[in-house]
Write an enzyme that holds these catalytic residues in place. Structure first.
Site, mmCIF file in Angstrom:
data_model
loop_
_atom_site.group_PDB
_atom_site.id
_atom_site.type_symbol
_atom_site.label_atom_id
_atom_site.label_comp_id
_atom_site.label_asym_id
_atom_site.label_seq_id
_atom_site.Cartn_x
_atom_site.Cartn_y
_atom_site.Cartn_z
ATOM 1 N N CYS A 105 0.732 -1.105 0.037
ATOM 2 C CA CYS A 105 -0.023 -0.080 0.059
ATOM 3 C C CYS A 105 0.523 1.239 0.032
ATOM 4 O O CYS A 105 0.416 2.145 -0.375
ATOM 5 C CB CYS A 105 -1.036 -0.172 1.193
ATOM 6 S SG CYS A 105 -0.302 0.000 2.626
ATOM 7 N N HIS A 262 -4.972 6.744 5.190
ATOM 8 C CA HIS A 262 -4.859 7.415 3.933
ATOM 9 C C HIS A 262 -3.735 8.351 3.791
ATOM 10 O O HIS A 262 -3.590 9.058 4.868
ATOM 11 C CB HIS A 262 -6.165 7.926 3.512
ATOM 12 C CG HIS A 262 -7.190 6.792 2.927
ATOM 13 N ND1 HIS A 262 -8.126 7.152 2.473
ATOM 14 C CD2 HIS A 262 -7.009 5.309 3.077
ATOM 15 C CE1 HIS A 262 -8.906 5.968 2.058
ATOM 16 N NE2 HIS A 262 -8.168 4.847 2.523
ATOM 17 N N ASN A 286 -7.541 14.966 -0.372
ATOM 18 C CA ASN A 286 -7.361 13.393 -0.089
ATOM 19 C C ASN A 286 -7.606 12.823 -1.494
ATOM 20 O O ASN A 286 -8.873 12.822 -2.017
ATOM 21 C CB ASN A 286 -8.778 12.956 0.685
ATOM 22 C CG ASN A 286 -9.100 11.518 0.906
ATOM 23 O OD1 ASN A 286 -8.077 10.616 0.427
ATOM 24 N ND2 ASN A 286 -10.097 10.882 1.481
ATOM 25 N N THR A 592 65.338 -10.928 -16.285
ATOM 26 C CA THR A 592 65.790 -12.287 -16.189
ATOM 27 C C THR A 592 64.729 -13.126 -15.404
ATOM 28 O O THR A 592 64.933 -14.483 -15.228
ATOM 29 C CB THR A 592 67.171 -12.608 -15.607
ATOM 30 O OG1 THR A 592 67.379 -11.895 -14.375
ATOM 31 C CG2 THR A 592 68.058 -11.761 -16.451
ATOM 32 N N SER A 594 65.138 -13.325 -12.078
ATOM 33 C CA SER A 594 65.686 -13.491 -10.986
ATOM 34 C C SER A 594 66.355 -12.374 -10.197
ATOM 35 O O SER A 594 66.309 -11.216 -11.210
ATOM 36 C CB SER A 594 66.718 -14.708 -11.211
ATOM 37 O OG SER A 594 67.540 -14.218 -12.176
ATOM 38 N N ASP A 618 51.069 -4.442 15.208
ATOM 39 C CA ASP A 618 50.903 -5.649 15.465
ATOM 40 C C ASP A 618 50.858 -5.408 17.044
ATOM 41 O O ASP A 618 51.722 -6.296 17.716
ATOM 42 C CB ASP A 618 51.717 -6.512 15.029
ATOM 43 C CG ASP A 618 51.302 -8.272 15.512
ATOM 44 O OD1 ASP A 618 50.104 -8.263 16.060
ATOM 45 O OD2 ASP A 618 51.855 -9.185 15.456
ATOM 46 N N SER A 620 49.127 -6.843 19.631
ATOM 47 C CA SER A 620 49.121 -8.144 20.379
ATOM 48 C C SER A 620 50.255 -9.147 20.087
ATOM 49 O O SER A 620 50.154 -10.065 20.773
ATOM 50 C CB SER A 620 47.611 -8.767 20.250
ATOM 51 O OG SER A 620 47.574 -9.198 18.920
ATOM 52 N N GLU A 629 43.409 -1.452 10.202
ATOM 53 C CA GLU A 629 44.805 -0.829 10.686
ATOM 54 C C GLU A 629 45.665 -0.522 9.356
ATOM 55 O O GLU A 629 46.536 -0.025 9.574
ATOM 56 C CB GLU A 629 45.379 -1.443 11.863
ATOM 57 C CG GLU A 629 44.836 -1.507 13.189
ATOM 58 C CD GLU A 629 44.996 -0.305 13.638
ATOM 59 O OE1 GLU A 629 45.306 0.697 13.083
ATOM 60 O OE2 GLU A 629 44.649 -0.432 15.036
#
EC number: 3.4.22.53
Length: 703
Positions: A105, A262, A286, A592, A594, A618, A620, A629
């Protein structure tokens, strides 16, 4: 990855004008004109593959496949239901809207209000369609969705039982625009059942693109009459209603002929001189019937005999059209709630209307990066998206009783697509926002997030009244000129969701998202930094017995994990092979695959720097850092990144418990360095834009 690419494409299309009412986005890529032409050429009626006439279109629980409510439903086209179907008969009116077996409605009330404004109606319901000319079983409608207009295409197969439409229908048995509109809206939201339960405000906004306000008339603000007056002057849609406490009260009429439950429309306000004193009046309509108010200031009330006859002639409307006047004091006593839908500038064409100015932002809360929760969670609250508003022009007409010039702003925070996601168990989140005045010393601060220290002990200038599980929370605020920070959030942290933040202002306001830039200046060590401990370093690894040798990714993994395993101040399971390949990509100067000794020394110095930052975050010593973080850690490493990048990082590198281990942290840092390095090398003009062919893009992306 696909979602990110789609988002970028969408932003670029919007910048070119896609998403306006004149150039709506094609929902699910379906183009009405193209599809209709194909059907006309082939001589077949359209069948929508994206919203097929099957149980899934009806719903997922009460109207789900196999449910009792869906037994006996047959999908039929209007041409199968009557001999002379029409799209619209004699204009779209409130009598075209009759509720069926669906609890929507709220949607019907919004559609009924829409019929009172023909211009707005035909933005939603295009007139270029009928069951006669170019009929192909296909229709289209347009809805506003989170900052853009969307064109939704449907076929005209409608659910019926015993030869009657099951859901919304017209009083005219052969008129179908309202039933087809409901179907298009159901498609947009995933199913018919998704439309059950809602607020008229939601329909108002999706039909107009406006921003809504709600007022509890049992606790009205002192400036409400002034607010209504300004809203009408700006062309806003206003609705009011009387709450019902139980089903038996629905449709009940009060002693003075007001209908409970209404939606009435507010169409005007006026102040008159009544017996030597000012009297505030309000005009209502209305749209559902001819029943009118019979109390003070009604059509035949004696109060009209005590005002200026000329004024009476202007205001006293005796036609029984459902429109009537009443005193504002009676209005507050008789009605329970008032809803105002303030229209966006593109909805209004009249130059006489004082239009709002609009700024809109789309954003996202992502677990582990930007879903910080409300102020009750100070450790994460600061990570929420932040938006800056600059108000420097005060309202032209200051409200009575205000001692200082101020700027009126409407703020609306809307969560996206939650109705559509009901079928997968995702309901509305509890959302809200807070507004903080930015001190003078931070007014030029735009490149990075304001941190936890800014919010510590700081009270907002204003905020949403409470966190609510509504699609949108909004409020009208009046603020002194200045700069303000808006922080939208969910009530609890770590809740994923997309949102749209809208700022309507009486005067033009400058607004931007804080931290939208993406500068990067990572730490660049030099091998000379290790000269003093050269022999000690090489003795740690047998791989470099020959200092002219090079090592591969697998050798690098063995070397680094061997070096770090000797440390007693960290928990670490080792680098994986992909992280080692990323390291080589960053520092392999000769291609390369490497690393030479000097390159390895540079890498080791980088890792030591990353480890220093990681251990600092870190707290903890658990061997992981909280994903939220990462913003601080990245900043310490030289990267100040916007929310979109932060969200991508959290999704890519955080585990299911929203922790980032050292391997993921280093992989992220290395990857960022590669991307920044590549971009700077290719951005020859230093204009922030790089152009690549497909082959070039693939080569760079695969590095």
């Amino acid at each position: 990855m696909a979602a990110l690419a789609a988002g970028i494409s969408k932003q670029r299309a919007a910048a070119q004008g896609l998403g306006s009412n004149q150039n709506a986005v094609k929902y699910l890529g379906q183009d009405f004109e193209t599809l209709r032409k194909q059907c006309l050429n082939s001589g077949v009626l359209f069948k929508d593959p994206e919203f097929p006439a099957c149980p899934s279109a009806l719903g997922y629980r009460d109207l789900g496949p196999g449910s009792a409510e869906t037994q006996g439903i047959i999908w039929k086209r209007p041409t199968e239901l009557c001999s002379n179907p029409q799209f619209i008969v004699g204009g779209a009116t409130r009598t075209d809207i009759r509720q069926g077996g669906l609890g929507d409605c709220w949607l019907l009330a919004a559609i009924a209000s829409l019929t009172l404004n023909e211009k707005l109606l035909y933005r939603v319901v295009p007139r270029d369609q009928s069951f006669q000319k170019n009929y192909a079983g296909i229709f289209h409608f347009q809805f506003w969705q989170y900052g853009e207009w969307v064109e939704v295409v449907i076929d005209d197969r409608l659910p019926t039982k015993n030869g009657q439409l099951l859901f919304l229908h017209s009083e005219e048995g052969n008129e179908f625009w309202s039933a087809l509109l409901e179907k298009a809206y159901a498609k947009l939201n995933g199913s018919y059942e998704a439309l059950a339960g809602g607020s008229t405000i939601e329909g108002f906004e999706d039909f107009t693109g406006g921003i809504s306000e709600f007022y509890d008339l049992r606790k009205p603000p002192g400036n409400l009459y002034y607010t209504i007056q300004k809203a009408l002057r700006k062309g806003s849609l206003l609705g009011c209603s009387i709450d019902v406490s139980n089903a038996a009260e629905a449709e009940a009429t009060t002693r003075q002929k007001l209908v409970k439950g209404h939606a009435y429309s507010v169409t005007g306000v006026e102040e008159v001189d009544f017996r030597g004193l000012p009297e505030k009046l309000i005009r209502l309509r209305n749209p559902w019937g001819e029943v009118e108010w019979t109390g003070a200031w009604s059509d035949s009330a004696p109060e009209w005999n005590y005002i200026d006859p000329q004024k009476k002639g202007e205001l006293d409307k005796r036609a029984e059209d459902g429109e009537f006047w009443m005193s504002f004091s009676d209005f507050l006593k008789q009605f329970s709630r008032l809803e105002i839908c303030n229209l966006s500038p593109d909805s209004l064409s009249s130059e006489e209307i004082h239009k709002w100015n609009l700024v809109l932002f789309n954003g996202r809360w992502t677990r582990g990066s930007t879903a910080g929760g409300c102020q009750n969670y100070p450790a994460t609250y600061w990570t929420n998206p932040q938006f800056k508003i600059h108000l420097d022009e005060v309202d032209e007409d200051q409200e009575e009783g205000t001692s200082e010039p101020c700027c009126t702003v409407l703020l609306g925070l809307m969560q996206k697509n939650r109705r559509r996601q009901r079928r997968i168990g995702q309901g509305m989140l509890s959302i809200g926002y807070a507004v903080y005045q930015i001190p003078k010393e931070l007014e030029n601060h735009t490149d990075e997030h304001l941190g936890r220290d800014f919010f510590q002990g700081r009270q907002p200038s204003t905020c949403s009244s409470t966190y609510m599980n509504l699609r949108e929370v909004s409020s009208r605020v009046q603020l002194p000129p200045g700069q303000y920070l808006v922080v939208p959030s969910t009530f609890e942290p770590f809740k994923d969701g997309d949102f749209c933040l809208r700022v309507f202002s009486e005067k033009k306001a400058q607004a931007l998202e804080i931290g939208d830039a993406v500068p990067g200046d990572p730490h660049e060590p030099h091998p000379r930094d290790m000269d003093g401990e050269d022999e000690h370093f090489w003795s740690l690894s047998e791989e470099f017995a020959d200092k002219d040798s090079e090592i591969s990714a697998h050798q690098l993994k063995r070397v680094l994990n061997g070096l770090l395993s000797k440390r007693t101040d960290m928990k670490f399971d080792g680098f994986n092979i992909n992280t080692c390949r990323e390291m080589i990509s960053l520092l392999d100067g000769d291609g390369t695959g490497s690393l030479r000794p000097v390159e390895f020394k540079t890498l080791w110095l980088k890792i030591c720097k990353y480890l220093e930052i990681y251990q600092e975050m870190d707290h903890s010593r658990a061997g992981t850092i909280d994903a939220h973080e990462m913003r601080t850690a990245l900043k310490k490493a030289g990267f100040t990144l916007n929310n979109q990048v932060q969200q991508t990082i959290a999704t890519r590198y955080a585990c299911s418990k929203l922790g980032v281990d050292f391997d993921g942290f280093v992989a992220c840092m290395i990857r960022l360095e590669i991307l920044f390095k590549l971009f700077r090398l290719l951005d020859k003009d230093q204009n922030g834009i790089v152009q690549l062919s497909l082959a070039e893009w693939l080569c760079r992306a695969l590095v």
